[in-house]
Design a protein around this motif. Structure first.
Motif, PDB file in Angstrom:
ATOM      1  N   ALA A  48       0.818  -1.221   0.000  1.00  0.00           N
ATOM      2  CA  ALA A  48       0.000   0.000   0.000  1.00  0.00           C
ATOM      3  C   ALA A  48       0.851   1.271   0.000  1.00  0.00           C
ATOM      4  CB  ALA A  48      -0.940   0.010   1.203  1.00  0.00           C
ATOM      5  N   CYS A  49       2.099   1.156   0.416  1.00  0.00           N
ATOM      6  CA  CYS A  49       2.986   2.318   0.525  1.00  0.00           C
ATOM      7  C   CYS A  49       3.893   2.504  -0.687  1.00  0.00           C
ATOM      8  CB  CYS A  49       3.853   2.164   1.771  1.00  0.00           C
ATOM      9  SG  CYS A  49       5.025   0.778   1.624  1.00  0.00           S
ATOM     10  N   THR A  50       3.697   1.747  -1.745  1.00  0.00           N
ATOM     11  CA  THR A  50       4.627   1.736  -2.878  1.00  0.00           C
ATOM     12  C   THR A  50       4.685   3.076  -3.607  1.00  0.00           C
ATOM     13  OG1 THR A  50       4.214  -0.626  -3.170  1.00  0.00           O
ATOM     14  CG2 THR A  50       5.250   0.523  -5.009  1.00  0.00           C
ATOM     15  N   VAL A  51       5.910   3.510  -3.860  1.00  0.00           N
ATOM     16  CA  VAL A  51       6.205   4.683  -4.682  1.00  0.00           C
ATOM     17  C   VAL A  51       7.287   4.268  -5.673  1.00  0.00           C
ATOM     18  CG1 VAL A  51       5.647   6.321  -2.836  1.00  0.00           C
ATOM     19  CG2 VAL A  51       8.017   5.574  -3.140  1.00  0.00           C
ATOM     20  N   GLN A  99     -12.765  -0.929  -4.777  1.00  0.00           N
ATOM     21  CA  GLN A  99     -13.767  -1.192  -3.753  1.00  0.00           C
ATOM     22  C   GLN A  99     -13.436  -0.237  -2.624  1.00  0.00           C
ATOM     23  OE1 GLN A  99     -15.166  -5.013  -2.766  1.00  0.00           O
ATOM     24  NE2 GLN A  99     -15.278  -5.668  -4.865  1.00  0.00           N
ATOM     25  N   CYS A 100     -12.699  -0.684  -1.616  1.00  0.00           N
ATOM     26  CA  CYS A 100     -12.331   0.262  -0.560  1.00  0.00           C
ATOM     27  C   CYS A 100     -11.256   1.222  -1.049  1.00  0.00           C
ATOM     28  CB  CYS A 100     -11.896  -0.463   0.703  1.00  0.00           C
ATOM     29  SG  CYS A 100     -10.170  -0.998   0.738  1.00  0.00           S
ATOM     30  N   GLY A 101     -10.428   0.788  -1.985  1.00  0.00           N
ATOM     31  CA  GLY A 101      -9.410   1.647  -2.581  1.00  0.00           C
ATOM     32  C   GLY A 101      -8.117   1.765  -1.807  1.00  0.00           C
ATOM     33  N   TYR A 102      -8.031   1.132  -0.663  1.00  0.00           N
ATOM     34  CA  TYR A 102      -6.858   1.312   0.192  1.00  0.00           C
ATOM     35  C   TYR A 102      -5.579   0.782  -0.453  1.00  0.00           C
ATOM     36  CZ  TYR A 102      -4.529   2.379   4.507  1.00  0.00           C
ATOM     37  OH  TYR A 102      -3.708   2.943   5.439  1.00  0.00           O
ATOM     38  N   CYS A 103      -5.667  -0.345  -1.105  1.00  0.00           N
ATOM     39  CA  CYS A 103      -4.472  -1.002  -1.659  1.00  0.00           C
ATOM     40  C   CYS A 103      -4.118  -0.530  -3.061  1.00  0.00           C
ATOM     41  CB  CYS A 103      -4.661  -2.509  -1.672  1.00  0.00           C
ATOM     42  SG  CYS A 103      -5.929  -3.053  -2.862  1.00  0.00           S
ATOM     43  N   ILE A 104      -4.995   0.194  -3.711  1.00  0.00           N
ATOM     44  CA  ILE A 104      -4.826   0.527  -5.126  1.00  0.00           C
ATOM     45  C   ILE A 104      -3.502   1.216  -5.401  1.00  0.00           C
ATOM     46  CG2 ILE A 104      -5.701   2.060  -6.941  1.00  0.00           C
ATOM     47  CD1 ILE A 104      -8.484   1.177  -6.205  1.00  0.00           C
ATOM     48  N   ASN A 105      -3.047   2.045  -4.499  1.00  0.00           N
ATOM     49  CA  ASN A 105      -1.767   2.719  -4.669  1.00  0.00           C
ATOM     50  C   ASN A 105      -0.665   1.717  -5.007  1.00  0.00           C
ATOM     51  OD1 ASN A 105      -0.023   5.263  -4.075  1.00  0.00           O
ATOM     52  ND2 ASN A 105       0.941   3.593  -2.966  1.00  0.00           N
ATOM     53  N   GLY A 106      -0.550   0.670  -4.239  1.00  0.00           N
ATOM     54  CA  GLY A 106       0.505  -0.313  -4.465  1.00  0.00           C
ATOM     55  C   GLY A 106       0.362  -1.066  -5.766  1.00  0.00           C
ATOM     56  N   TRP A 107      -0.862  -1.452  -6.083  1.00  0.00           N
ATOM     57  CA  TRP A 107      -1.103  -2.188  -7.323  1.00  0.00           C
ATOM     58  C   TRP A 107      -0.781  -1.326  -8.541  1.00  0.00           C
ATOM     59  CZ3 TRP A 107      -2.467  -7.329  -7.495  1.00  0.00           C
ATOM     60  CH2 TRP A 107      -2.881  -7.910  -6.291  1.00  0.00           C
ATOM     61  N   LEU A 108      -1.241  -0.077  -8.532  1.00  0.00           N
ATOM     62  CA  LEU A 108      -1.008   0.805  -9.670  1.00  0.00           C
ATOM     63  C   LEU A 108       0.473   1.143  -9.836  1.00  0.00           C
ATOM     64  CD1 LEU A 108      -4.047   3.239  -9.420  1.00  0.00           C
ATOM     65  CD2 LEU A 108      -3.516   1.733 -11.324  1.00  0.00           C
TER      66      LEU A 108
END
Length: 155
Positions: A48-51, A99-108
């Motif tokens: 979730a923290c991926t940059v 859905q909740c969108g919390y993890c999307i940052n890491g996936w994208l």
């Protein structure tokens, strides 16, 4: 003891005064004021923290500021804009992934680096590239479809 750091985040320079051991994630959220990336597990296990640091997907929750140096940091906010979204962002909307969108940052962020380096990936290659990420809502199938769609859009 705190020291000054210049961070190049999404093309803008931010100067902060912080402990060199402070995780990049905290600087991005608390000092730069970004809503993404997210704090997930704090152990570099969920994503979730991926940059991107100089284009490489990096778990910011375990990356100390002292390790960033002059690297260019790109967050989800720097991946695309509302006027010109990244193909992954477009595909996520078209596949109705969030859905909740919390993890999307890491996936994208992980998928963006993968698709930049791998043109026309197979389904198995996409699964392998994203295997270290977690989604508790169970949208994995939609995520994989969106990444496949974005790959096709990127040619």
């Amino acid at each position: 003891m705190n020291q000054p750091f210049k961070l190049n985040v999404n093309g803008q320079i931010h100067t902060i005064d912080a402990d060199p051991d402070m995780p990049l994630l905290y600087a991005l959220r608390n000092d730069v004021g970004l809503n993404n990336p997210h704090f997930g597990c704090g152990l570099a296990q969920c994503g979730a923290c991926t940059v991107h640091l100089d284009g490489q997907p990096t778990r910011s929750c375990v990356t100390p500021l002292s390790a960033v140096g002059e690297a260019k940091v790109v967050t989800l906010a720097g991946l695309g804009t509302p006027e010109k979204p990244h193909p992954l962002q477009t595909a996520y909307v078209e596949e109705q992934v969030p859905q909740c969108g919390y993890c999307i940052n890491g996936w994208l962020m992980t998928a963006a680096a993968f698709l930049r380096d791998k043109k026309k990936p197979t389904g198995a290659e996409i699964q392998e590239a994203l295997s270290g990420l977690k989604c508790r809502c169970g949208t994995h199938i939609s995520i994989l479809k969106a990444v496949k769609r974005a790959a096709a859009m990127m040619g």
